[in-house]
Design a protein around this motif. Structure first.
Motif, PDB file in Angstrom:
ATOM      1  N   PRO A  63       0.805  -1.208   0.124  1.00 43.02           N
ATOM      2  CA  PRO A  63       0.043   0.076   0.072  1.00 43.02           C
ATOM      3  C   PRO A  63       0.809   1.404  -0.101  1.00 43.02           C
ATOM      4  CG  PRO A  63      -0.904  -1.643   1.632  1.00 43.02           C
ATOM      5  CD  PRO A  63       0.491  -2.132   0.894  1.00 43.02           C
ATOM      6  N   ASP A  64       2.079   1.325   0.535  1.00 40.37           N
ATOM      7  CA  ASP A  64       2.905   2.422   0.734  1.00 40.37           C
ATOM      8  C   ASP A  64       3.850   2.648  -0.282  1.00 40.37           C
ATOM      9  OD1 ASP A  64       1.965   3.654   3.166  1.00 40.37           O
ATOM     10  OD2 ASP A  64       2.306   1.806   3.906  1.00 40.37           O
ATOM     11  N   ALA A  65       3.747   1.689  -1.438  1.00 38.51           N
ATOM     12  CA  ALA A  65       4.816   1.435  -2.346  1.00 38.51           C
ATOM     13  C   ALA A  65       4.995   2.941  -3.261  1.00 38.51           C
ATOM     14  CB  ALA A  65       4.672   0.388  -3.150  1.00 38.51           C
ATOM     15  N   VAL A  68       8.525   6.018  -2.799  1.00 36.75           N
ATOM     16  CA  VAL A  68       9.908   5.396  -3.312  1.00 36.75           C
ATOM     17  C   VAL A  68      10.985   5.612  -2.622  1.00 36.75           C
ATOM     18  CG1 VAL A  68       9.110   4.436  -5.708  1.00 36.75           C
ATOM     19  CG2 VAL A  68       9.920   6.647  -5.271  1.00 36.75           C
ATOM     20  N   GLU A  69      10.718   7.007  -2.062  1.00 37.57           N
ATOM     21  CA  GLU A  69      12.110   7.433  -1.470  1.00 37.57           C
ATOM     22  C   GLU A  69      12.583   6.682  -0.262  1.00 37.57           C
ATOM     23  OE1 GLU A  69      13.256  11.635   0.238  1.00 37.57           O
ATOM     24  OE2 GLU A  69      11.849  10.693   1.505  1.00 37.57           O
ATOM     25  N   ASP A  70      11.641   5.779   0.398  1.00 40.26           N
ATOM     26  CA  ASP A  70      12.045   5.022   1.408  1.00 40.26           C
ATOM     27  C   ASP A  70      12.934   3.684   1.356  1.00 40.26           C
ATOM     28  OD1 ASP A  70      11.044   6.906   3.557  1.00 40.26           O
ATOM     29  OD2 ASP A  70       8.980   6.144   2.846  1.00 40.26           O
ATOM     30  N   THR A  88       5.596  -4.281   6.738  1.00 45.48           N
ATOM     31  CA  THR A  88       4.629  -4.510   5.633  1.00 45.48           C
ATOM     32  C   THR A  88       5.412  -3.735   4.506  1.00 45.48           C
ATOM     33  OG1 THR A  88       3.606  -2.074   6.093  1.00 45.48           O
ATOM     34  CG2 THR A  88       2.609  -4.250   6.955  1.00 45.48           C
ATOM     35  N   ARG A  89       6.711  -2.900   4.688  1.00 48.77           N
ATOM     36  CA  ARG A  89       7.026  -2.244   3.430  1.00 48.77           C
ATOM     37  C   ARG A  89       8.412  -2.929   3.418  1.00 48.77           C
ATOM     38  NH1 ARG A  89       7.122   4.036   3.637  1.00 48.77           N
ATOM     39  NH2 ARG A  89       7.530   3.359   1.252  1.00 48.77           N
ATOM     40  N   ARG A  90       8.986  -3.883   4.113  1.00 47.37           N
ATOM     41  CA  ARG A  90      10.168  -4.489   3.621  1.00 47.37           C
ATOM     42  C   ARG A  90      10.497  -5.052   2.215  1.00 47.37           C
ATOM     43  NH1 ARG A  90      13.419  -6.661   7.690  1.00 47.37           N
ATOM     44  NH2 ARG A  90      13.075  -5.081   8.757  1.00 47.37           N
ATOM     45  N   LYS A 245      -2.761  12.089   5.016  1.00 47.64           N
ATOM     46  CA  LYS A 245      -3.448  11.095   5.780  1.00 47.64           C
ATOM     47  C   LYS A 245      -2.866   9.771   6.243  1.00 47.64           C
ATOM     48  CE  LYS A 245      -8.166  12.717   4.297  1.00 47.64           C
ATOM     49  NZ  LYS A 245      -9.336  12.361   3.481  1.00 47.64           N
ATOM     50  N   ILE A 246      -1.999   9.679   5.291  1.00 50.38           N
ATOM     51  CA  ILE A 246      -0.862   8.326   5.721  1.00 50.38           C
ATOM     52  C   ILE A 246       0.635   8.868   5.559  1.00 50.38           C
ATOM     53  CG2 ILE A 246      -2.306   6.465   4.877  1.00 50.38           C
ATOM     54  CD1 ILE A 246      -0.976   6.834   2.065  1.00 50.38           C
ATOM     55  N   ASP A 247       0.565  10.104   6.346  1.00 42.88           N
ATOM     56  CA  ASP A 247       1.859  10.335   7.007  1.00 42.88           C
ATOM     57  C   ASP A 247       3.008  10.856   5.752  1.00 42.88           C
ATOM     58  OD1 ASP A 247       0.448  10.143   9.534  1.00 42.88           O
ATOM     59  OD2 ASP A 247       1.536   8.210  10.063  1.00 42.88           O
TER      60      ASP A 247
HETATM   61  C1  CIR Z   1       4.671   5.087   6.053  1.00 37.24           C
HETATM   62  O1  CIR Z   1       4.387   5.294   7.103  1.00 37.24           O
HETATM   63  O2  CIR Z   1       5.403   4.666   5.872  1.00 37.24           O
HETATM   64  C2  CIR Z   1       4.048   5.732   4.970  1.00 37.24           C
HETATM   65  N1  CIR Z   1       2.508   5.833   5.081  1.00 37.24           N
HETATM   66  C3  CIR Z   1       4.586   7.285   4.771  1.00 37.24           C
HETATM   67  C4  CIR Z   1       5.876   7.228   4.063  1.00 37.24           C
HETATM   68  C5  CIR Z   1       6.523   8.602   3.778  1.00 37.24           C
HETATM   69  N2  CIR Z   1       7.821   8.677   3.476  1.00 37.24           N
HETATM   70  C6  CIR Z   1       8.683   9.672   3.695  1.00 37.24           C
HETATM   71  O3  CIR Z   1       8.415  10.535   4.167  1.00 37.24           O
HETATM   72  N3  CIR Z   1       9.780   9.400   3.067  1.00 37.24           N
END
Ligand code: CIR
Length: 259
Positions: A63-65, A68-70, A88-90, A245-247
């Motif tokens: 859902p958070d894909a 991409v920065e992460d 859930t993002r690994r 809403k999803i940070d």
């Molecule tokens: C998270 O909690 O991972 C995502 N809902 C939001 C990620 C935001 N990522 C970022 O600012 N680099």
């Protein structure tokens, strides 16, 4: 060539599952159509300052894909594949591997701990890594070693407590200036830089994005917009109501570099 003269970016189309994206506080799910709209406007903003954007397909399993920065750090000629700390993002990092191999001569991989790109502020002098709930000290330390292999100096700092990522609270404005929240500035993590502090109540503005001659800023932060305009920056306002809403903010939706 200035530090923020990026000409390439990678983004990922939001999936329908984005409504299930991670959030610290549930203020309701974002609307899929709204996220698509915000994402499209973001891509247009990058293209309008001369960035060539590669758009990857949506990944329904993650859902958070779209953030991409992460998943990676990118530099001219080299990239580092990260290990997101959110379970859930690994798997998002593996989905980025072939794209990085196609775009960069060297691709290093973080093998220890966890680190998310939202915790990494790349500056012309050093790459600051914020230890956080997502980026472990082991991950940050391993990242410093990988950065050294590609000629970058990594410096581990602390992300403020209860803040998602280091860059939730700061962003580069130019070679010398950083937009920063007072709570992050209090720890004096960036001694060699001039800080422009977000006005009280506008901490959410700190995740801005300097790209080309523009500072992309989320809508709803009029005092910050005025402050930056007054300091001589060209401010471009983008709607981030749904992704907020999803940070998420503005840096998280792309990987950017100068090719
Ligand atoms: C998270 O909690 O991972 C995502 N809902 C939001 C990620 C935001 N990522 C970022 O600012 N680099």
């Amino acid at each position: 060539m200035s530090f923020h003269a990026f000409n390439r970016a990678i983004v990922r189309t939001p999936s329908r599952s984005v409504v299930d994206g991670l959030r610290a506080v549930d203020v309701g799910a974002p609307s899929y159509e709204g996220v698509l709209r915000e994402h499209a406007a973001y891509v247009s903003a990058l293209e309008s300052v001369g960035v060539s954007v590669e758009t990857l397909p949506a990944l329904d399993a993650f859902p958070d894909a779209l953030f991409v920065e992460d998943t990676a750090l990118v530099f001219r000629g080299a990239a580092i594949l990260l290990r997101p700390g959110a379970p859930t993002r690994r798997g998002e990092a593996a989905e980025m591997a072939t794209t990085l191999e196609r775009n960069f001569e060297r691709v290093l991989r973080l093998e220890d701990g966890t680190a998310e790109g939202g915790d990494v502020l790349t500056t012309p002098r050093a790459v600051f890594i914020g230890a956080s709930a997502r980026t472990s000290v082991a991950g940050a330390t391993a990242l410093v070693s990988l950065l050294a292999q590609i000629g970058q100096q990594g410096v581990v700092v602390s992300t403020p407590p209860n803040v998602l990522h280091l860059k939730s609270d700061c962003s580069m404005l130019d070679e010398e200036a950083i937009l920063c929240t007072p709570r992050l500035a209090a720890a004096e993590p960036f001694p060699a830089f001039r800080l422009i502090l977000t006005p009280e109540g506008e901490e959410g503005a700190a995740n801005a994005l300097r790209i080309g001659d523009a500072v992309l800023l989320s809508e709803g932060y009029p005092k910050t917009a005025e402050l930056l305009a007054h300091a001589g920056y060209r401010v471009a306002i983008l709607d981030t109501r749904e992704i907020a809403k999803i940070d998420a903010g503005l840096s998280c939706m792309s990987l950017r570099w100068r090719a």
